[in-house]
Design an enzyme around this catalytic site. Structure first.
Site, PDB file in Angstrom:
ATOM      1  N   THR A 143       0.821  -1.216   0.000  1.00  0.00           N
ATOM      2  CA  THR A 143       0.000   0.000   0.000  1.00  0.00           C
ATOM      3  C   THR A 143       0.854   1.265   0.000  1.00  0.00           C
ATOM      4  OG1 THR A 143      -1.470   1.287   1.439  1.00  0.00           O
ATOM      5  CG2 THR A 143      -0.091  -0.305   2.531  1.00  0.00           C
ATOM      6  N   ASP A 144       0.284   2.354  -0.500  1.00  0.00           N
ATOM      7  CA  ASP A 144       0.993   3.643  -0.444  1.00  0.00           C
ATOM      8  C   ASP A 144       1.058   4.184   0.978  1.00  0.00           C
ATOM      9  OD1 ASP A 144      -1.697   4.294  -0.133  1.00  0.00           O
ATOM     10  OD2 ASP A 144      -1.707   5.918  -1.596  1.00  0.00           O
ATOM     11  N   GLU A 145       0.266   3.591   1.900  1.00  0.00           N
ATOM     12  CA  GLU A 145       0.199   4.129   3.265  1.00  0.00           C
ATOM     13  C   GLU A 145       1.526   3.968   4.008  1.00  0.00           C
ATOM     14  OE1 GLU A 145      -3.485   3.323   5.316  1.00  0.00           O
ATOM     15  OE2 GLU A 145      -4.575   3.108   3.433  1.00  0.00           O
TER      16      GLU A 145
ATOM     17  N   TYR B 110      -1.899  -0.496  10.896  1.00  0.00           N
ATOM     18  CA  TYR B 110      -2.010  -1.164   9.586  1.00  0.00           C
ATOM     19  C   TYR B 110      -0.796  -0.862   8.722  1.00  0.00           C
ATOM     20  CZ  TYR B 110      -3.305  -1.692   4.661  1.00  0.00           C
ATOM     21  OH  TYR B 110      -3.291  -2.007   3.324  1.00  0.00           O
ATOM     22  N   SER B 111      -0.505   0.437   8.517  1.00  0.00           N
ATOM     23  CA  SER B 111       0.588   0.776   7.587  1.00  0.00           C
ATOM     24  C   SER B 111       1.936   0.340   8.159  1.00  0.00           C
ATOM     25  CB  SER B 111       0.571   2.259   7.231  1.00  0.00           C
ATOM     26  OG  SER B 111       0.594   3.074   8.371  1.00  0.00           O
TER      27      SER B 111
ATOM     28  N   LYS C 280       2.274  -3.295   7.270  1.00  0.00           N
ATOM     29  CA  LYS C 280       2.571  -3.464   5.828  1.00  0.00           C
ATOM     30  C   LYS C 280       4.012  -3.022   5.545  1.00  0.00           C
ATOM     31  CE  LYS C 280       0.179  -4.615   2.920  1.00  0.00           C
ATOM     32  NZ  LYS C 280      -0.163  -5.969   2.401  1.00  0.00           N
TER      33      LYS C 280
ATOM     34  N   LYS D 203     -15.247  -0.192   4.298  1.00  0.00           N
ATOM     35  CA  LYS D 203     -14.441   0.863   3.680  1.00  0.00           C
ATOM     36  C   LYS D 203     -15.355   2.010   3.224  1.00  0.00           C
ATOM     37  CE  LYS D 203     -10.398  -1.484   3.683  1.00  0.00           C
ATOM     38  NZ  LYS D 203     -10.677  -2.873   3.835  1.00  0.00           N
TER      39      LYS D 203
END
Ligand code: NAD
Ligand code: TYD
Length: 352
Positions: A133-135, A158-159, A162, A197
């Site tokens: 992800t971009d996060e 979360y980020s 990841k 979401k």
């Protein structure tokens, strides 16, 4: 049949995974596709009903953290490629239960990497493709875009999980010479997305005439990409990407949350034959998400210039298609929200 590639897709019963599985099973009959998924609240085999009997497709209910079961799958199907989509994927849930995210996203990824390292020892043709992800890059102000070289600065559980898994993938490439590739994509939308979401949550609440909870002032910005454009980018990278590289994927399509929800309200008023402005009345500003990232924006020049990919879908059209899918598949939605989700919704939104 002698398959050209024997691909394990993890998390193939989830939102992005199910679109990826369907696309690969149909487009590449000479590839064997094995989908393993734990079928958490977010996994739903109803999303794959149409391809379940295809000869080049197999499903097994497996937790990626269970090394013995995953190894058995590698043995049984002689897996030589992995596209790793399985994850806990929702930021709000990661704030409630960070450890679950460490378990699946970090430990689960390392379990898979270890099995690949051992199973593919000496094998020339193999690839571990990690979907991310971009996060992981953190949060932007009004200007700037994330590049592949932007330092990692994850801010949510979360980020962070990841980002950690991305680092492990790179470590296995450097240390053990595993062939790996990573892509970091912006926010996806489209059919089959779990209604926790933002976009499907609002579609469902507009149908039910329930409040549309907008965190904070609604001025946070996300870049939105139609899920089938993400799948096409994964296809490009899987076939043409360079080992050891990272590719950013984005839609060049930034929206403030409030403007996006208003656009959705206009489409829904039209589709549901409601008065103009009726759905907008449901917008309710609620307490902000803790540590809410302000803005994400992706520079995908590398993927465009080196591999020739660009997004296809027009946003208005993609949103309309998504709305129509949810209107036509209300049983799918009602089935997935009937169990655990009701408790989650209550904890997350009641009295917020
Ligand atoms: P999702 O939550 O819809 O689906 C995740 C799937 O993984 C589910 O089918 C679930 O059952 C499965 N799963 C969870 N834990 C598992 C485990 N321990 N073992 C096996 N299966 C397990 O997620 P998604 O939105 O489809 O995201 C897929 C991937 O893409 C994730 O890695 C996510 O980080 C990444 N991603 C998502 C977005 C987005 O906007 N949704 C954007 C960029 C990247
Ligand atoms: P989400 O769909 O959860 O994706 P992510 O957090 O990974 O970007 O949220 C998209 C944006 O919408 C994000 O800025 C948070 C916001 N949001 C709301 O305002 N209300 C909601 O009920 C949800 C779920 C999200």
């Amino acid at each position: 049949m002698e398959y050209k590639k024997r691909i394990l897709i993890t998390g193939g019963a989830g939102f992005i995974g199910s679109h990826l599985v369907r696309s690969f099973v149909k487009k590449y009959p000479h590839y064997l596709i094995v989908n393993i998924d734990k079928l958490t609240y977010a996994g739903n085999l109803a999303s794959l009903e149409d391809i379940k009997d295809e000869p080049n497709y197999h499903f097994r209910k497996v937790d990626i953290c269970d090394g013995i079961k995953v190894s058995e799958i590698f043995e049984e199907f002689k897996i030589d490629h992995v596209i790793h989509c399985a994850a806990e994927s929702h930021v709000d849930r990661s704030i409630i239960n960070p450890l679950e995210f460490v378990q699946t996203n970090v430990v689960g990824t390392v379990v898979l990497l270890n099995i690949c390292k051992n199973f593919w020892n000496q094998k020339e043709s193999h690839l571990f493709y990690h979907i991310s992800t971009d996060e992981v890059y953190g949060s932007l102000g009004e200007s700037g875009k994330f590049l592949e070289t932007t330092p990692y600065d994850p801010r949510s559980p979360y980020s962070s999980s990841k980002a950690s898994s991305d680092h492990f993938v790179r470590a296995y490439h450097e240390t053990f010479k595993l062939s790996t590739v990573i892509s970091n994509c912006s926010n996806n939308y489209g059919p089959n997305q779990f209604p926790e979401k933002l976009i499907p949550l609002c579609i469902k609440n507009i149908i039910d005439k329930k409040p549309l909870p907008i965190y904070g002032k609604g001025d946070n910005i996300r870049d939105w990409l139609f899920v089938l454009d993400h799948v096409s980018a994964i296809d490009f990278i899987f076939h043409k990407g360079t080992t050891g590289e990272t590719y950013n994927i984005g839609g060049d399509n930034e929206w403030r949350n409030i403007d996006l929800v208003r656009a959705l309200c206009r489409i829904m008023d039209h589709r549901l034959n409601r008065k103009k402005g009726e759905s907008e009345q449901l917008i309710t500003f609620v307490k902000d998400r803790q540590g809410h990232d302000q803005r994400y924006s992706i520079d995908f020049t590398k993927l465009n210039k080196e591999l020739g990919w660009k997004p296809n879908a027009k946003f208005e059209q993609g949103l309309e298609e998504t709305v129509d899918w949810y209107l036509q598949n209300q049983k799918w939605v009602n089935d997935v929200i009937s169990g655990e989700y009701a408790n989650y919704y209550q904890v997350q939104y009641e009295g917020r």
